[in-house]
Write a protein that holds these residues in place. Structure first.
Motif, PDB file in Angstrom:
ATOM      1  N   GLY A 223       3.811  14.819  -5.194  1.00  0.00           N
ATOM      2  CA  GLY A 223       4.200  13.431  -5.039  1.00  0.00           C
ATOM      3  C   GLY A 223       5.269  12.996  -6.021  1.00  0.00           C
ATOM      4  N   LEU A 224       5.410  13.724  -7.114  1.00  0.00           N
ATOM      5  CA  LEU A 224       6.457  13.438  -8.095  1.00  0.00           C
ATOM      6  C   LEU A 224       7.759  14.147  -7.739  1.00  0.00           C
ATOM      7  N   ALA A 225       7.669  15.422  -7.347  1.00  0.00           N
ATOM      8  CA  ALA A 225       8.870  16.221  -7.095  1.00  0.00           C
ATOM      9  C   ALA A 225       9.561  15.841  -5.792  1.00  0.00           C
ATOM     10  N   GLY A 226       8.777  15.532  -4.755  1.00  0.00           N
ATOM     11  CA  GLY A 226       9.354  15.223  -3.453  1.00  0.00           C
ATOM     12  C   GLY A 226      10.339  14.061  -3.476  1.00  0.00           C
ATOM     13  N   PRO A 227       9.916  12.878  -3.937  1.00  0.00           N
ATOM     14  CA  PRO A 227      10.844  11.745  -3.978  1.00  0.00           C
ATOM     15  C   PRO A 227      12.036  11.975  -4.893  1.00  0.00           C
TER      16      PRO A 227
END
Length: 515
Positions: A223-227
């Motif tokens: 959830g941190l890396a995707g955006p």
């Protein structure tokens, strides 16, 4: 033993494990079984620890790929609504800043709200039956079926936005058809549930909580890396490149499924008629469990804690979709830029989850003397009031600086839901926990009806009324948080439980409020 450890049947609770339980493992007894080897093909993982790491990596990829789609799809939906507003029949993207008019954003807010509600309803209809199917045919085939439907659902949105633009401009609610693919396997809720079920299958009772912790960190990291990756790609190449990159990861993830073995031992020699009878029996049993779960509401403290889960969907919607549109509209940010704003708070959220076990240890130390239940309830109340304060700051903020301060405060309360789950677990015996969690899940889904559509109305009214009303979505979240906190104030400890172990003078690990 901390009561937070009792809630290891759900992924959200894994970060709340006691630090001492994770760092210090007991010395195996002489007659303890050696490390288990999984029944697997040559190319598949064979040890439980390796399997759990693979599950965590899959969680990371699945969540990251899904998050990579979110903001680009919002941008494409915004562009579709923008074309209708300007009566532009071209296929080119309209400059994003021309699409920030109140009329365009209001229509987009309502569209996103109803899309989210429709998706939640289908999740409610599909999650239970496919979870039941997994107990009959195995985790892996159910997960692969769900992942197939999950890949079709997000692909259908960009495909419609790219190919059927003229049809969508006449009726943008055609995007709802993408959620129908949830009927194939149940989608991402079933995929993630199966990964946690497989982790439970391969882990011993001692290691199960630590396994859940690894999967939770994998999901949070995704959830941190995707955006963050989406923001860089959108800034340089526009919305379509991150969409293509996300879709390109789907076959890679599907290939990785081949390296994990089935963890549920299924008797495939049974006749189909035997399976059919068993399924009917399980349906009857689960309906009975639901009836018993509703009986838990007789204890007034349980519905008071359930308020946290009833309002969870509204908070999730507010801090995933509403916040992106709000920051972009009212502070003049491009949608790609909002990902850079939110990513640091994802890292902060990960840090908060990591330090909670230490805070738990401190509260239960002789210096403070909290029991397990009192400690869980105290942390739940504190997190909830931080959500209220953060939302109020966001509502009154008319510049990005103060809005970021509100986000900072709110992030420290982001663990309210798993903390509430740990709190509510004290009220039932271990054999009734699954019934309690069914009640929790039902509350969360019912809460979706007061999430997307209501937040869309608040967003619309804020743009129409201007002034202090602009922050109406965050005042709504603050109101829900305040109501939750007031309810938690009236929560009372569960009655003391006695067990045979206690009668023999032994410590009973499943009776945390006796700590």
């Amino acid at each position: 033993m901390s009561d937070l450890e009792l809630d290891t049947e759900t992924p959200a609770d894994a970060p709340l494990l006691e630090e001492s339980e994770r760092q210090h493992e007991p010395i195996p007894a002489e007659d303890e079984a050696p490390p288990r080897i999984l029944k697997a093909a040559r190319w598949q993982v064979k040890t439980p620890k390796t399997a759990v790491r693979m599950y965590a990596f899959l969680e990371f990829l699945i969540v990251a790929s899904g998050m990579m789609l979110m903001v680009p799809v919002y941008r494409l939906i915004e562009d579709t609504v923008c074309h209708v507003y300007y009566q532009d029949d071209s296929l080119d993207l309209i400059d994003e800043m021309k699409c920030k008019k109140d009329e365009i954003q209001a229509q987009m807010a309502y569209l996103l709200g109803w899309l989210g509600l429709f998706h939640s309803i289908l999740s409610l209809l599909t999650t239970f039956p496919f979870g039941l199917l997994a107990d009959k045919i195995g985790r892996k085939p159910t997960m692969m079926l769900a992942y197939g439907g999950m890949t079709l659902s997000p692909i259908s949105g960009p495909l419609l936005l790219g190919v059927a633009q003229h049809a969508l401009r006449k009726n943008p609610y055609l995007l709802m058809t993408g959620s129908l693919f949830l009927l194939i396997g149940g989608g991402i809720p079933v995929v993630l549930a199966m990964l946690f079920a497989m982790a439970a299958d391969v882990s011993s009772e001692k290691d199960k909580a630590a396994s859940f912790l690894q999967l939770t960190f994998g999901a949070t990291a995704g959830g941190l890396a995707g955006p963050l990756l989406t923001g860089f790609l959108m800034e340089k190449y526009g919305p379509w490149i991150p969409v293509i990159a996300s879709c390109a990861s789907f076959p890679v993830i599907l290939l990785l499924f081949c390296f994990i073995p089935e963890t549920l031992q299924v008797d495939r020699t049974k006749k189909m008629s035997d399976n059919d009878v068993s399924i009917k029996q399980q349906i009857v049993t689960n309906l009975a469990d639901l009836k018993d779960a509703l009986g838990l509401l007789k204890n007034p403290s349980i519905p008071l804690v359930l308020l946290t889960f009833l309002f969870q969907a509204a908070r999730f919607t507010a801090y995933t979709s509403t916040i992106v549109q709000y920051v972009s509209t009212h502070f003049g940010w491009r949608l790609a830029e909002t990902t850079f704003l939110l990513s640091p708070f994802g890292l902060l959220n990960l840090t908060v989850l990591a330090v909670l076990p230490k805070i738990s240890d401190i509260l239960m130390s002789p210096r403070f003397g909290y029991t397990s239940f009192n400690k869980d309830l105290f942390l739940t109340r504190t997190s909830t009031i931080l959500l209220f304060v953060g939302a109020m700051i966001e509502g009154f903020s008319h510049n990005i600086f103060f809005f970021v301060i509100g986000l900072f405060v709110e992030t420290f309360g982001a663990a309210a839901s798993p903390l509430a789950r740990a709190t509510i677990t004290h009220y039932v015996e271990p054999e009734f926990v699954s019934r309690l969690y069914a009640l929790v899940s039902t509350s969360e889904i019912i809460g979706s009806f007061i999430a997307g559509p209501v937040l869309a109305w608040c967003f619309d009214q804020g743009m129409k009324r201007k002034g202090i009303w602009i922050g109406l979505p965050w005042f709504y979240i603050a109101l829900l948080s305040l109501l939750t906190w007031i309810g938690l104030i009236f929560v009372r400890p569960p009655p003391a439980k006695k067990s045979s172990a206690e009668q023999d003078g032994e410590e009973e690990p499943m009776n945390p409020h006796e700590d």
